[in-house]
Scaffold this motif. Structure first.
Motif, PDB file in Angstrom:
ATOM      1  N   LEU A 121     -10.461  -5.273  -4.653  1.00  0.00           N
ATOM      2  CA  LEU A 121     -11.452  -4.207  -4.542  1.00  0.00           C
ATOM      3  C   LEU A 121     -11.604  -3.744  -3.096  1.00  0.00           C
ATOM      4  CD1 LEU A 121     -14.301  -5.390  -6.961  1.00  0.00           C
ATOM      5  CD2 LEU A 121     -12.634  -3.578  -7.342  1.00  0.00           C
ATOM      6  N   ILE A 122     -11.577  -4.692  -2.158  1.00  0.00           N
ATOM      7  CA  ILE A 122     -11.660  -4.330  -0.742  1.00  0.00           C
ATOM      8  C   ILE A 122     -10.449  -3.497  -0.339  1.00  0.00           C
ATOM      9  CG2 ILE A 122     -11.636  -5.254   1.614  1.00  0.00           C
ATOM     10  CD1 ILE A 122     -13.236  -7.645   0.546  1.00  0.00           C
ATOM     11  N   ALA A 123      -9.256  -3.927  -0.791  1.00  0.00           N
ATOM     12  CA  ALA A 123      -8.043  -3.167  -0.486  1.00  0.00           C
ATOM     13  C   ALA A 123      -8.124  -1.755  -1.062  1.00  0.00           C
ATOM     14  CB  ALA A 123      -6.816  -3.901  -1.037  1.00  0.00           C
ATOM     15  N   GLU A 124      -8.614  -1.649  -2.317  1.00  0.00           N
ATOM     16  CA  GLU A 124      -8.772  -0.327  -2.937  1.00  0.00           C
ATOM     17  C   GLU A 124      -9.758   0.528  -2.145  1.00  0.00           C
ATOM     18  OE1 GLU A 124      -7.467   1.046  -5.721  1.00  0.00           O
ATOM     19  OE2 GLU A 124      -6.467  -0.604  -6.753  1.00  0.00           O
ATOM     20  N   GLY A 125     -10.814  -0.109  -1.634  1.00  0.00           N
ATOM     21  CA  GLY A 125     -11.789   0.622  -0.837  1.00  0.00           C
ATOM     22  C   GLY A 125     -11.188   1.199   0.434  1.00  0.00           C
ATOM     23  N   PHE A 126     -10.163   0.533   0.975  1.00  0.00           N
ATOM     24  CA  PHE A 126      -9.478   1.033   2.168  1.00  0.00           C
ATOM     25  C   PHE A 126      -8.311   1.954   1.817  1.00  0.00           C
ATOM     26  CE2 PHE A 126     -11.610  -2.517   4.342  1.00  0.00           C
ATOM     27  CZ  PHE A 126     -12.010  -1.878   5.504  1.00  0.00           C
ATOM     28  N   GLY A 127      -8.182   2.293   0.537  1.00  0.00           N
ATOM     29  CA  GLY A 127      -7.154   3.241   0.122  1.00  0.00           C
ATOM     30  C   GLY A 127      -5.818   2.613  -0.199  1.00  0.00           C
ATOM     31  N   VAL A 128      -5.739   1.277  -0.260  1.00  0.00           N
ATOM     32  CA  VAL A 128      -4.483   0.597  -0.595  1.00  0.00           C
ATOM     33  C   VAL A 128      -4.483   0.316  -2.091  1.00  0.00           C
ATOM     34  CG1 VAL A 128      -3.036  -1.426  -0.192  1.00  0.00           C
ATOM     35  CG2 VAL A 128      -4.393  -0.460   1.687  1.00  0.00           C
ATOM     36  N   HIS A 129      -3.653   1.020  -2.836  1.00  0.00           N
ATOM     37  CA  HIS A 129      -3.626   0.858  -4.284  1.00  0.00           C
ATOM     38  C   HIS A 129      -2.819  -0.377  -4.663  1.00  0.00           C
ATOM     39  CE1 HIS A 129      -3.670   1.787  -8.503  1.00  0.00           C
ATOM     40  NE2 HIS A 129      -2.351   1.772  -8.543  1.00  0.00           N
ATOM     41  N   VAL A 130      -3.403  -1.192  -5.525  1.00  0.00           N
ATOM     42  CA  VAL A 130      -2.735  -2.394  -6.035  1.00  0.00           C
ATOM     43  C   VAL A 130      -2.603  -2.251  -7.540  1.00  0.00           C
ATOM     44  CG1 VAL A 130      -2.800  -4.900  -6.210  1.00  0.00           C
ATOM     45  CG2 VAL A 130      -3.756  -3.768  -4.183  1.00  0.00           C
ATOM     46  N   GLU A 131      -1.384  -2.350  -8.045  1.00  0.00           N
ATOM     47  CA  GLU A 131      -1.159  -2.215  -9.480  1.00  0.00           C
ATOM     48  C   GLU A 131      -1.885  -3.327 -10.235  1.00  0.00           C
ATOM     49  OE1 GLU A 131       0.214  -0.014 -11.354  1.00  0.00           O
ATOM     50  OE2 GLU A 131       0.917   1.311  -9.760  1.00  0.00           O
ATOM     51  N   LYS A 132      -2.703  -2.928 -11.221  1.00  0.00           N
ATOM     52  CA  LYS A 132      -3.466  -3.908 -11.985  1.00  0.00           C
ATOM     53  C   LYS A 132      -2.559  -4.850 -12.776  1.00  0.00           C
ATOM     54  CE  LYS A 132      -7.690  -2.428 -11.046  1.00  0.00           C
ATOM     55  NZ  LYS A 132      -7.352  -1.335 -10.118  1.00  0.00           N
ATOM     56  N   GLY A 133      -1.369  -4.370 -13.136  1.00  0.00           N
ATOM     57  CA  GLY A 133      -0.458  -5.207 -13.900  1.00  0.00           C
ATOM     58  C   GLY A 133      -0.086  -6.480 -13.159  1.00  0.00           C
ATOM     59  N   TYR A 134       0.115  -6.378 -11.838  1.00  0.00           N
ATOM     60  CA  TYR A 134       0.444  -7.565 -11.040  1.00  0.00           C
ATOM     61  C   TYR A 134      -0.715  -8.557 -11.053  1.00  0.00           C
ATOM     62  CZ  TYR A 134       4.262  -4.709  -9.204  1.00  0.00           C
ATOM     63  OH  TYR A 134       5.379  -3.922  -9.074  1.00  0.00           O
ATOM     64  N   ILE A 135      -1.944  -8.038 -10.974  1.00  0.00           N
ATOM     65  CA  ILE A 135      -3.121  -8.914 -10.940  1.00  0.00           C
ATOM     66  C   ILE A 135      -3.250  -9.678 -12.251  1.00  0.00           C
ATOM     67  CG2 ILE A 135      -5.630  -8.971 -10.691  1.00  0.00           C
ATOM     68  CD1 ILE A 135      -5.354  -6.291  -9.168  1.00  0.00           C
ATOM     69  N   TYR A 136      -3.161  -8.950 -13.369  1.00  0.00           N
ATOM     70  CA  TYR A 136      -3.350  -9.603 -14.653  1.00  0.00           C
ATOM     71  C   TYR A 136      -2.172 -10.502 -15.017  1.00  0.00           C
ATOM     72  CZ  TYR A 136      -7.332  -6.531 -15.116  1.00  0.00           C
ATOM     73  OH  TYR A 136      -8.522  -5.894 -14.911  1.00  0.00           O
ATOM     74  N   ALA A 137      -0.981 -10.181 -14.528  1.00  0.00           N
ATOM     75  CA  ALA A 137       0.162 -11.069 -14.736  1.00  0.00           C
ATOM     76  C   ALA A 137      -0.062 -12.389 -13.997  1.00  0.00           C
ATOM     77  CB  ALA A 137       1.449 -10.395 -14.258  1.00  0.00           C
ATOM     78  N   ALA A 138      -0.567 -12.305 -12.756  1.00  0.00           N
ATOM     79  CA  ALA A 138      -0.856 -13.520 -11.988  1.00  0.00           C
ATOM     80  C   ALA A 138      -1.953 -14.338 -12.670  1.00  0.00           C
ATOM     81  CB  ALA A 138      -1.278 -13.153 -10.568  1.00  0.00           C
ATOM     82  N   MET A 139      -2.994 -13.663 -13.176  1.00  0.00           N
ATOM     83  CA  MET A 139      -4.067 -14.366 -13.870  1.00  0.00           C
ATOM     84  C   MET A 139      -3.552 -15.036 -15.144  1.00  0.00           C
ATOM     85  SD  MET A 139      -7.129 -11.552 -13.361  1.00  0.00           S
ATOM     86  CE  MET A 139      -8.290 -12.392 -14.420  1.00  0.00           C
ATOM     87  N   ALA A 140      -2.699 -14.332 -15.887  1.00  0.00           N
ATOM     88  CA  ALA A 140      -2.154 -14.890 -17.124  1.00  0.00           C
ATOM     89  C   ALA A 140      -1.273 -16.100 -16.825  1.00  0.00           C
ATOM     90  CB  ALA A 140      -1.348 -13.823 -17.865  1.00  0.00           C
ATOM     91  N   PHE A 141      -0.464 -16.023 -15.769  1.00  0.00           N
ATOM     92  CA  PHE A 141       0.408 -17.146 -15.414  1.00  0.00           C
ATOM     93  C   PHE A 141      -0.422 -18.360 -14.990  1.00  0.00           C
ATOM     94  CE2 PHE A 141       2.985 -19.535 -12.301  1.00  0.00           C
ATOM     95  CZ  PHE A 141       4.057 -19.867 -13.118  1.00  0.00           C
ATOM     96  N   ALA A 142      -1.449 -18.127 -14.152  1.00  0.00           N
ATOM     97  CA  ALA A 142      -2.312 -19.231 -13.722  1.00  0.00           C
ATOM     98  C   ALA A 142      -3.038 -19.843 -14.921  1.00  0.00           C
ATOM     99  CB  ALA A 142      -3.323 -18.734 -12.682  1.00  0.00           C
ATOM    100  N   GLY A 143      -3.484 -18.986 -15.855  1.00  0.00           N
ATOM    101  CA  GLY A 143      -4.132 -19.491 -17.055  1.00  0.00           C
ATOM    102  C   GLY A 143      -3.191 -20.310 -17.913  1.00  0.00           C
ATOM    103  N   PHE A 144      -1.922 -19.888 -17.994  1.00  0.00           N
ATOM    104  CA  PHE A 144      -0.924 -20.630 -18.764  1.00  0.00           C
ATOM    105  C   PHE A 144      -0.689 -22.013 -18.155  1.00  0.00           C
ATOM    106  CE2 PHE A 144       3.649 -21.696 -19.295  1.00  0.00           C
ATOM    107  CZ  PHE A 144       3.632 -21.932 -20.662  1.00  0.00           C
TER     108      PHE A 144
END
Length: 245
Positions: free
Chosen positions: A206-229
């Protein structure tokens, strides 16, 4: 009425609704994790009511934002400039929400690790929290997550009724899932730490998005899914070890 009838018989509208519901549920996972962690710090008799109030706030904020789409679009226009970079109201809200999430997750992680070090293998509990304080924090983050959710909805369809129906269905599904998720997090201390790690990552994004740096949500949820697995495998291994002994 004619427009609604035309939408109801349009396969493309149904496809957009289904896609949007899935997206809203996925985007609501981080909101649901935050609500679960906060409500688990309340007395058990208050938790269901706090979850209901928190999710009702999320629903009302999303619907209110849907009826102010023209104003919401204007929130992307810069209102202040710092170091040659323009910040819109959306950027400022995302920065504030991200900083709050980072602070909250960091303080909870610090408290959990200190508590565990002091009390050995006892189940770590966060600091006690009052009902009003929990609701205030939930509503503050509801606003941040609602803006992100509605901007995604606006990018997927131009039909307001589809957006409203999708938000209603998504929040209803979140409400149904909130109890089991909160109970599961409360039963497994390691899940609490994993969830706090997710919140820390989301706050940083969210901080990165606030500074105009777009982060693909797919990468975030993939990392969360892998950590959950991985955590699920560890829980399975611990369960097998307990049965063996």
């Amino acid at each position: 009425m004619a427009d609604l009838t035309a939408l109801a018989t349009d396969p493309a509208a149904w496809a957009a609704l289904l896609t949007l519901v899935v997206m809203e549920v996925v985007l609501g996972i981080d909101n649901l994790i935050f609500i679960s962690i906060l409500t688990n710090k309340l007395p058990e008799s208050m938790r269901a009511r706090a979850r209901a109030v928190g999710l009702s706030g999320a629903l009302l904020m999303r619907i209110a934002l849907l009826f102010t789409l023209s104003h919401l679009a204007g929130m992307k226009d810069p209102v202040i400039w710092l170091f040659g970079h323009g910040f819109s109201w959306r950027d400022i809200i995302l920065l504030g929400g991200g900083l709050f999430l980072v602070y909250k997750a960091t303080s909870e992680i610090n408290h959990s690790t200190e508590h565990k070090a002091e009390d050995g293998d006892k189940k770590p509990q966060g600091k006690s929290l009052g009902f009003a304080a929990a609701i205030a924090q939930i509503l503050m983050l509801d606003l941040v997550f609602s803006i992100d959710s509605i901007l995604t909805a606006v990018g997927m369809t131009d039909h307001l009724p589809i957006m409203i129906i999708a938000v209603l269905i998504a929040v209803l599904l979140m409400f149904v899932a909130s109890g089991p998720i909160s109970a599961f997090i409360n039963r497994h201390p390691s899940i609490v730490m994993l969830a706090l790690g997710f919140l820390l990552m989301i706050g940083t994004v969210l901080i990165a998005e606030g500074f105009g740096v777009h982060v693909e949500k797919g990468y975030i949820y993939a990392a969360m899914a892998f950590a959950g697995f991985i955590e699920a495998l560890q829980m399975f291994a611990r369960g097998r070890a307990k049965k063996t002994h």
